[in-house]
Motif scaffolding. Structure first.
Motif, PDB file in Angstrom:
ATOM      1  N   GLU A  85       1.853   5.229 -17.608  1.00 33.15           N
ATOM      2  CA  GLU A  85       1.453   6.657 -17.371  1.00 33.15           C
ATOM      3  C   GLU A  85       2.665   7.267 -17.199  1.00 33.15           C
ATOM      4  N   GLY A  86       2.427   8.898 -17.623  1.00 33.99           N
ATOM      5  CA  GLY A  86       3.504   9.706 -17.021  1.00 33.99           C
ATOM      6  C   GLY A  86       3.309  10.123 -15.547  1.00 33.99           C
ATOM      7  N   PHE A  87       4.121  11.271 -15.314  1.00 36.76           N
ATOM      8  CA  PHE A  87       4.056  11.834 -13.930  1.00 36.76           C
ATOM      9  C   PHE A  87       2.739  11.956 -13.517  1.00 36.76           C
ATOM     10  N   GLN A  88       2.013  12.867 -14.042  1.00 35.16           N
ATOM     11  CA  GLN A  88       0.580  13.288 -13.489  1.00 35.16           C
ATOM     12  C   GLN A  88      -0.375  12.124 -13.402  1.00 35.16           C
ATOM     13  N   ALA A  89      -0.287  11.322 -14.293  1.00 32.79           N
ATOM     14  CA  ALA A  89      -1.378  10.128 -14.327  1.00 32.79           C
ATOM     15  C   ALA A  89      -1.044   9.110 -13.126  1.00 32.79           C
ATOM     16  N   THR A  90       0.299   9.267 -12.805  1.00 32.79           N
ATOM     17  CA  THR A  90       0.746   8.163 -11.961  1.00 32.79           C
ATOM     18  C   THR A  90       0.385   8.735 -10.488  1.00 32.79           C
ATOM     19  N   VAL A  91       0.508  10.000 -10.321  1.00 29.64           N
ATOM     20  CA  VAL A  91       0.314  10.662  -9.107  1.00 29.64           C
ATOM     21  C   VAL A  91      -1.334  10.504  -8.858  1.00 29.64           C
ATOM     22  N   ASP A  92      -2.052  10.548 -10.010  1.00 29.31           N
ATOM     23  CA  ASP A  92      -3.614  10.264  -9.976  1.00 29.31           C
ATOM     24  C   ASP A  92      -3.769   9.137  -9.350  1.00 29.31           C
ATOM     25  N   ASN A  93      -2.952   8.053 -10.029  1.00 32.73           N
ATOM     26  CA  ASN A  93      -3.309   6.545  -9.497  1.00 32.73           C
ATOM     27  C   ASN A  93      -2.933   6.485  -8.036  1.00 32.73           C
ATOM     28  N   ILE A  94      -1.969   7.085  -7.422  1.00 36.73           N
ATOM     29  CA  ILE A  94      -1.509   6.986  -6.167  1.00 36.73           C
ATOM     30  C   ILE A  94      -2.469   7.622  -5.247  1.00 36.73           C
ATOM     31  N   VAL A  95      -3.108   8.820  -5.523  1.00 34.87           N
ATOM     32  CA  VAL A  95      -4.170   9.468  -4.908  1.00 34.87           C
ATOM     33  C   VAL A  95      -5.407   8.499  -4.853  1.00 34.87           C
ATOM     34  N   ARG A  96      -5.777   7.990  -5.871  1.00 33.75           N
ATOM     35  CA  ARG A  96      -6.747   6.790  -5.769  1.00 33.75           C
ATOM     36  C   ARG A  96      -6.568   5.745  -5.004  1.00 33.75           C
ATOM     37  N   SER A  97      -5.485   5.305  -5.282  1.00 37.80           N
ATOM     38  CA  SER A  97      -5.098   4.244  -4.405  1.00 37.80           C
ATOM     39  C   SER A  97      -4.858   4.388  -2.898  1.00 37.80           C
ATOM     40  N   ASN A  98      -4.438   5.531  -2.481  1.00 40.17           N
ATOM     41  CA  ASN A  98      -4.713   5.875  -0.873  1.00 40.17           C
ATOM     42  C   ASN A  98      -5.727   6.001  -0.488  1.00 40.17           C
ATOM     43  N   ALA A  99      -6.646   6.684  -1.101  1.00 42.29           N
ATOM     44  CA  ALA A  99      -8.176   6.610  -0.875  1.00 42.29           C
ATOM     45  C   ALA A  99      -8.741   5.424  -0.558  1.00 42.29           C
ATOM     46  N   LEU A 100      -8.439   4.389  -1.605  1.00 42.32           N
ATOM     47  CA  LEU A 100      -8.882   3.075  -1.455  1.00 42.32           C
ATOM     48  C   LEU A 100      -8.521   2.313  -0.117  1.00 42.32           C
ATOM     49  N   MET A 101      -7.127   2.608  -0.102  1.00 42.87           N
ATOM     50  CA  MET A 101      -6.719   1.999   1.111  1.00 42.87           C
ATOM     51  C   MET A 101      -7.120   2.564   2.302  1.00 42.87           C
ATOM     52  N   ALA A 102      -7.437   3.757   2.652  1.00 40.34           N
ATOM     53  CA  ALA A 102      -7.941   4.589   3.708  1.00 40.34           C
ATOM     54  C   ALA A 102      -9.284   3.724   4.175  1.00 40.34           C
ATOM     55  N   GLU A 103     -10.209   3.608   2.911  1.00 37.13           N
ATOM     56  CA  GLU A 103     -11.241   2.947   3.058  1.00 37.13           C
ATOM     57  C   GLU A 103     -11.246   1.702   3.677  1.00 37.13           C
ATOM     58  N   SER A 104     -10.455   0.832   3.401  1.00 37.34           N
ATOM     59  CA  SER A 104     -10.323  -0.619   3.666  1.00 37.34           C
ATOM     60  C   SER A 104      -9.196  -0.753   4.653  1.00 37.34           C
ATOM     61  N   SER A 105      -8.793   0.219   5.433  1.00 35.40           N
ATOM     62  CA  SER A 105      -7.816   0.281   6.598  1.00 35.40           C
ATOM     63  C   SER A 105      -7.955  -1.039   7.413  1.00 35.40           C
ATOM     64  N   ASP A 106      -9.135  -1.578   7.506  1.00 33.27           N
ATOM     65  CA  ASP A 106      -8.999  -3.053   8.472  1.00 33.27           C
ATOM     66  C   ASP A 106      -8.457  -4.034   7.559  1.00 33.27           C
ATOM     67  N   LEU A 107      -8.179  -3.749   6.478  1.00 31.99           N
ATOM     68  CA  LEU A 107      -7.614  -5.013   5.466  1.00 31.99           C
ATOM     69  C   LEU A 107      -6.272  -4.922   5.271  1.00 31.99           C
ATOM     70  N   VAL A 108      -5.962  -3.610   4.787  1.00 30.11           N
ATOM     71  CA  VAL A 108      -4.527  -3.187   4.258  1.00 30.11           C
ATOM     72  C   VAL A 108      -3.961  -2.161   5.073  1.00 30.11           C
ATOM     73  N   ARG A 109      -2.628  -1.910   4.731  1.00 27.63           N
ATOM     74  CA  ARG A 109      -2.124  -0.979   5.510  1.00 27.63           C
ATOM     75  C   ARG A 109      -0.625  -0.569   4.660  1.00 27.63           C
ATOM     76  N   PRO A 110      -0.496   0.793   4.339  1.00 23.77           N
ATOM     77  CA  PRO A 110       0.862   1.058   3.483  1.00 23.77           C
ATOM     78  C   PRO A 110       2.204   0.472   4.036  1.00 23.77           C
ATOM     79  N   VAL A 111       2.901   0.134   3.227  1.00 22.80           N
ATOM     80  CA  VAL A 111       4.402  -0.327   3.717  1.00 22.80           C
ATOM     81  C   VAL A 111       5.320   0.745   3.058  1.00 22.80           C
ATOM     82  N   ARG A 112       6.350   1.411   4.189  1.00 23.31           N
ATOM     83  CA  ARG A 112       7.257   2.010   3.542  1.00 23.31           C
ATOM     84  C   ARG A 112       8.693   1.362   3.908  1.00 23.31           C
ATOM     85  N   THR A 113       8.632   0.646   5.022  1.00 23.16           N
ATOM     86  CA  THR A 113       9.864  -0.042   5.826  1.00 23.16           C
ATOM     87  C   THR A 113       9.450  -1.415   6.008  1.00 23.16           C
ATOM     88  N   THR A 114      10.590  -2.245   6.011  1.00 22.17           N
ATOM     89  CA  THR A 114      10.296  -3.497   6.422  1.00 22.17           C
ATOM     90  C   THR A 114       9.778  -3.845   7.815  1.00 22.17           C
TER      91      THR A 114
END
Length: 325
Positions: free
Chosen positions: A45-74
């Motif tokens: 994917e190029g820039f736009q399609a990758t951003v769209d993937n991240i948007v979808r992934s963020n939404a999915l993670m928010a819906e499953s926040s009992d199971l997963v969390r985002p990682v930015r740092t160790t």
């Protein structure tokens, strides 16, 4: 301590998962006791399609926040362990999403991307993948490496050609990795890395995640978890016990259309390879069977401290070196 107890207590990190994103996957990650994983959000994917993937992934993670969390740092990896969740690191398998804009590197860092593979099998603006005549790291590629170093994104070289890989290793001021690879010393394949390549990345402060993708294992589709451990042992003897970790390349949940997309240049052009039957080694067919890997490493005679390093502690250390926190 039993293997089950050790697995539950250890930090367990998978350096590459390209499975189908859904709640079912997150549930299996929890079954497997996975602390964190580098999860692919961009290949062709190029820039736009990758951003769209991240948007979808963020939404999915928010819906499953009992199971997963985002990682930015160790520290987020440590938090995931404490919370009994799986930390999700966003990763690219191709720098294509940066297009020709150096500024996009920092944008994606801000969106949570922590690992980017420089090329996926073929040529891009940065360098050359492992299925083409290798022209090395481009001038633009040098700028991208420097910017990834600056913002704290790890350079991944798993599907990258040998010359381009060497030049990235030499250019990078931060540790780089093969997040998911196997040794050609056990099986010759364009995707596998020679003993010299494995030693070179380790000698320059880099890191190797060992994959279990059966087309690249010596026993092929008949491989078992012990064949996977054999490959881990082989690589460790070359790179040392501090430069090695896990990078399974789990493709769980995907259908044949997905593999057709992966194995054609740009997702639609010429065919690059055929994987044949896709089946993971017996004993670790799904992410939920991850505890079996801890048991298999102990069975091979690895000490408990060494198993902890391989299963995740080494990844945490090298990611901290790159991310700076």
């Amino acid at each position: 301590m039993t293997s089950q107890e050790l697995h539950q207590d250890a930090i367990v990190i998978d350096g590459l998962i390209i499975a189908k994103w859904n709640r079912e996957l997150f549930e299996d990650m929890r079954r497997g006791g996975l602390t964190a994983a580098n999860c692919t959000v961009s290949v062709w994917e190029g820039f736009q399609a990758t951003v769209d993937n991240i948007v979808r992934s963020n939404a999915l993670m928010a819906e499953s926040s009992d199971l997963v969390r985002p990682v930015r740092t160790t520290a987020d990896i440590t938090r995931a362990k404490e919370e009994g969740k799986t930390g999700i690191i966003y990763g690219f398998q191709n720098a294509h999403a940066f297009e020709d804009q150096i500024g996009y590197v920092e944008i994606f860092k801000q969106l949570g991307v922590g690992v980017v593979q420089m090329c996926y099998n073929t040529q891009n603006l940065v360098g050359t993948g492992c299925y083409e005549r290798d022209g090395g790291l481009s001038g633009f590629g040098h700028e991208i490496v420097a910017e990834m170093n600056r913002v704290g994104i790890m350079c991944d070289l798993s599907h990258v050609g040998e010359k381009t890989s060497t030049e990235v290793i030499e250019a990078s001021q931060k540790p780089v990795c093969y997040s998911h690879c196997l040794p050609s010393g056990l099986k010759e394949h364009p995707r596998n890395k020679s003993d010299a390549e494995l030693k070179f990345i380790a000698d320059n402060g880099g890191f190797v995640g060992v994959t279990m993708f059966t087309p690249f294992l010596r026993a092929g589709i008949d491989a078992t978890i012990d064949d996977y451990v054999e490959a881990i042992d082989y690589v460790m003897n070359l790179v040392g016990e501090d430069a090695i970790g896990i990078g399974t390349d789990f493709t769980q949940g995907h259908d044949q259309n997905f593999f057709e997309w992966l194995t054609h240049d740009k997702g639609y052009a010429r065919r690059l390879t055929r994987f044949g039957k896709i089946i993971n080694p017996e004993g670790i067919r799904t992410i939920g069977e991850f505890p079996n890997l801890t048991e298999a490493l102990l069975r091979r005679g690895f000490s408990e401290p060494l198993v902890r390093k391989i299963m995740g502690e080494n990844w945490v250390r090298v990611l901290k070196d790159v991310w700076g926190e």
